[in-house]
Write a protein that holds these residues in place. Structure first.
Motif, short mmCIF file in Angstrom:
data_model
loop_
_atom_site.label_atom_id
_atom_site.label_comp_id
_atom_site.label_asym_id
_atom_site.label_seq_id
_atom_site.Cartn_x
_atom_site.Cartn_y
_atom_site.Cartn_z
N ALA A 1 9.71 -3.88 0.12
CA ALA A 1 9.09 -2.61 0.47
C ALA A 1 10.13 -1.56 0.82
N THR B 1 10.16 1.98 -1.47
CA THR B 1 9.51 3.12 -0.80
C THR B 1 10.50 4.12 -0.25
N GLU C 1 4.57 3.27 -3.95
CA GLU C 1 3.69 2.68 -2.95
C GLU C 1 3.88 1.17 -3.00
N TYR C 2 3.96 0.53 -1.84
CA TYR C 2 4.05 -0.93 -1.78
C TYR C 2 2.74 -1.46 -1.21
N LEU D 1 0.80 -4.58 0.19
CA LEU D 1 1.04 -5.88 0.80
C LEU D 1 -0.22 -6.73 0.64
N MET E 1 5.67 -4.82 10.12
CA MET E 1 5.91 -3.67 9.25
C MET E 1 6.33 -2.46 10.08
N VAL F 1 8.72 0.33 7.71
CA VAL F 1 8.26 0.51 6.34
C VAL F 1 6.77 0.83 6.34
N VAL G 1 3.36 0.50 4.25
CA VAL G 1 2.74 -0.27 3.18
C VAL G 1 1.25 0.03 3.14
#
Length: 726
Positions: free
Chosen positions: A113, A117, A124-125, A127, A166, A171, A173
């Motif tokens: 990610a 990103t 876009e990541y 999850l 996260m 990051v 997500v």
């Protein structure tokens, strides 16, 4: 020595329109048919968003592979992962709590990610929480699934720990609670009470601990059906609709993104739901994964209104780093395939999408980008069509910068569906006459599994390639060889009969050139190995030179779009090979260079390349059919302007019209040549003066208003618009 006839197709030299068309005609056969595709440059359809440039599990476990040399040109928009198949089995393997297996998957997710990103990427990541949980088809038969027997406590603890990880890593997500819950193997309880306990508790907990987070679902393992409509209605009633409605597309007869988006929009509209986007979070089943079908679905994604889409990868899941097998693992290296180059061609469609129409199973999507002086189109097919496609491109009047002197430049590239492809194959490059604001480009779709790309640029923006034989070791463009390179002579099917070759691991050669791009040509054969190519010390790209039958003068590798200046390509023998090859030899024959091309507006009066104006020059802005909407003009006898540039040639553009006069052009103080700018009809962006073949360096062109005119002209005005230099 002149290039062989078959290589002249690769040359950028302008050719007459009638001659150009013959290069693309396919031989008539009993089964050959003709399709008509259209591109309307005057009708815009919104920005190109790159939808479809996404992958499921396309990165290595630590996120480092593939290298930036492969990933950056794709303009990635989506990456989907969750640590599937990472050793430790996730939350399940740790006994339904955070342990070493869960942490190993978290570490992989964070690494991936962070890469996609953060700059220079902007993807876009997504999850996949179910994969992090451990439900990735490798889970044990006695595995428990979220909210077993109505107990969601472990599930909500899992979500809290994941969101905190996260947030701690910094990051952003998108959370997808469960992948393919309707597909049995991932969630055996199926869509029922346990599923809805799982879904509702996940959405509510994520929104409690991360109110601004995006949520994606239900990630159904099927094309949209009434089951998805029921799901939407149930989530709406529970107040747990996601931000993104996601589902798979692949197989069957309903995998067209345009139709799918319309169908789901109908479900949402019927329920009074607004503000949600759609994602095809897996597309292209294995039997569809060829260059032609890839181009087809990318075309349809661009036209669908879908927000994002990710190519499926369960063939080589899940930490291979090969972008869903669009890169091939060969000799320990990743090499690009035809499908990879299809994605890369799609990424060149930037700027504004324009109206297009396909024919039968063949699709076309096109975009115009004034910052790149380019219109580009991608052609795909979903049913193996073979025949001729006549591509009608209209609306040149709305983009006058694409044509000059009644012509525009067209390049057609074929992208064959092969596992190792060092670059697309240019099958035509030349100028075509614009008539009635339109051109027709016949494209021979002779490869049922291949994709095709068409590029339209101003005729002055491309000049002749220069060719450097492998034996040239001095001069502006030249090769250099380290130790362990041999020289072959008297080889009849090579340029000038020569090649330099090596089968020693680590042996390196260089090619130094001045230009904006280069192609290295050599031999492909059953005994050739894998070479690494890098530009100016950058990351290496690997090219597999193996072929079942000998191909002499084959394009081994190419690069384009480099900045103006001198560049060095380093070629290294990796000592590795395709398993089918009998040796690791790398053989170089020659190189071709596309010169540096720069466009200078008439208003640019500073910098390396610039205009300069003496007295009595007026400036006008807001002219829609001129480059950047500006011009400098003068009708005073003896007034001068200059173009100063660094390069070997230039083209000066301006206006030809009923009131234009005669000017003289002198290069570096040499002999002045007269040019009559009169025309019975207005020609904006016309090519007024061209000079080439100068020594590399700084030159000045002086333009002088003579005060004379054609007898048919009503005035003696000279109007300058822009210049290209190379």
């Amino acid at each position: 020595m002149a290039l062989p006839a078959r290589l002249k197709i690769k040359s950028w030299l302008a050719v007459a329109a009638t001659a150009a068309l013959t290069l693309l005609v396919i031989p008539p056969t009993a089964s050959a048919t003709t399709e008509t595709l259209s591109v309307d440059l005057s009708t815009t359809a919104g920005p190109m968003t790159g939808v479809g440039e996404g992958y499921l599990y396309g990165l290595s476990q630590d996120g480092s592979a593939p290298g930036d040399n492969y990933l950056q040109p794709l303009n990635l928009t989506l990456m989907r992962g969750g640590g599937a198949r990472v050793a430790g089995d996730g939350w399940i393997g740790d006994g339904y709590k955070a342990g070493a297996g869960y942490q190993a998957r978290i570490n992989s997710i964070i690494a991936q990610a962070k890469r996609v990103t953060q700059a220079p990427y902007h993807a876009e990541y997504v999850l996949m929480l179910s994969d992090l949980w451990g439900a990735d088809l490798s889970q044990p038969g006695n595995a428990l699934y979220p909210c077993n027997n109505g107990d969601c406590s472990s599930w909500t603890t899992f979500i809290d720990d994941t969101v905190a990880a996260m947030q701690s890593a910094g990051v952003t997500v998108t959370y997808e609670p469960y992948n393919e819950p309707n597909a049995g193997g991932f969630f055996p309880p199926g869509i029922g009470t346990q599923y809805w306990n799982m879904w509702n508790s996940a959405v509510r907990e994520i929104r409690r601990v991360a109110p601004s987070a995006r949520i994606d679902g239900p990630a159904y393992a099927s094309n949209p059906t009434s089951a998805l409509q029921t799901w939407i209605q149930t989530a709406q009633a529970a107040g747990t609709l996601p931000n993104v409605i996601s589902y798979h597309l692949g197989g069957g007869t309903t995998d067209d993104p345009v139709a799918a988006v319309a169908q789901v929009n109908g479900y949402l509209s019927a329920a009074g739901i607004t503000g949600l986007t759609q994602s095809s979070n897996e597309y292209l089943v294995p039997n569809q994964q060829d260059a032609a079908h890839t181009a087809w679905i990318l075309d349809r994604f661009a036209q669908s209104g879908m927000a994002t889409a990710a190519r499926t990868e369960w063939i080589n899941c899940c930490t291979s780093g090969d972008l869903g097998v669009t890169l091939t693992h060969t000799g320990g290296n990743l090499v690009p395939s035809g499908q990879y180059w299809t994605y890369r061609a799609y990424a060149t469609l930037t700027g504004t999408r324009v109206a297009t129409t396909g024919s039968g199973s063949t699709t076309i999507t096109a975009a115009i980008d004034s910052t790149k002086n380019q219109a580009a189109a991608l052609i795909g097919d979903s049913a193996g069509f073979v025949g001729q496609a006549n591509v009608s491109i209209t609306g040149f009047g709305s983009v006058p910068w694409l044509a000059s002197g009644g012509a525009t430049h067209v390049e057609v590239d074929r992208i064959p569906d092969v596992a190792s492809l060092n670059s697309p194959q240019t099958v035509f490059s030349g100028n075509l006459t614009v008539s009635g604001g339109a051109i027709t480009v016949p494209v021979a779709l002779g490869d049922k599994n291949g994709a095709y790309a068409v590029y339209v640029t101003p005729p002055g923006s491309v000049t002749s390639d220069t060719t450097t034989d492998d034996t040239a070791t001095s001069g502006t463009d030249h090769f250099g060889y380290g130790a362990n390179w041999g020289t072959a002579t008297g080889v009849s099917d090579l340029l000038q009969g020569t090649a330099h070759w090596s089968n020693t691991t680590g042996a390196s050669a260089t090619y130094t050139f001045t230009g904006s791009g280069a192609t290295i040509w050599g031999v492909k054969d059953h005994d050739q190995g894998i070479a690494a190519f890098s530009v100016d010390g950058g990351p290496a790209t690997y090219a597999d030179d193996y072929a079942t039958t000998r191909t002499s003068q084959a394009p081994l590798w190419s690069t384009t779009g480099l900045s103006s200046g001198t560049h060095t390509v380093t070629i290294s023998n990796t000592g590795t090979k395709n398993t089918a090859s009998t040796n690791v030899t790398v053989a170089l024959d020659y190189a071709t260079v596309t010169p540096n091309v720069s466009t200078i507006d008439d208003a640019a009066t500073t910098g390396t390349n610039r205009f300069g104006y003496g007295s009595n020059w007026g400036a006008t802005t807001g002219i829609g059919d001129l480059y950047s909407g500006t011009t400098h003009w003068n009708n005073t006898t003896g007034s001068t302007a200059t173009l100063t540039f660094t390069g070997t040639g230039a083209v000066i553009y301006g206006v030809k019209d009923v009131d234009q006069g005669i000017a003289t052009y002198s290069v570096d103080g040499g002999t002045a040549r007269s040019v009559d700018d009169y025309s019975a009809t207005r020609i904006p962006g016309a090519s007024l003066f061209t000079i080439s073949g100068l020594t590399s360096g700084t030159h000045t062109v002086t333009i002088t208003v003579t005060g004379t005119k054609n007898g048919a002209s009503s005035n003696n005005t000279i109007a300058l618009d822009s210049a290209t230099t190379f």
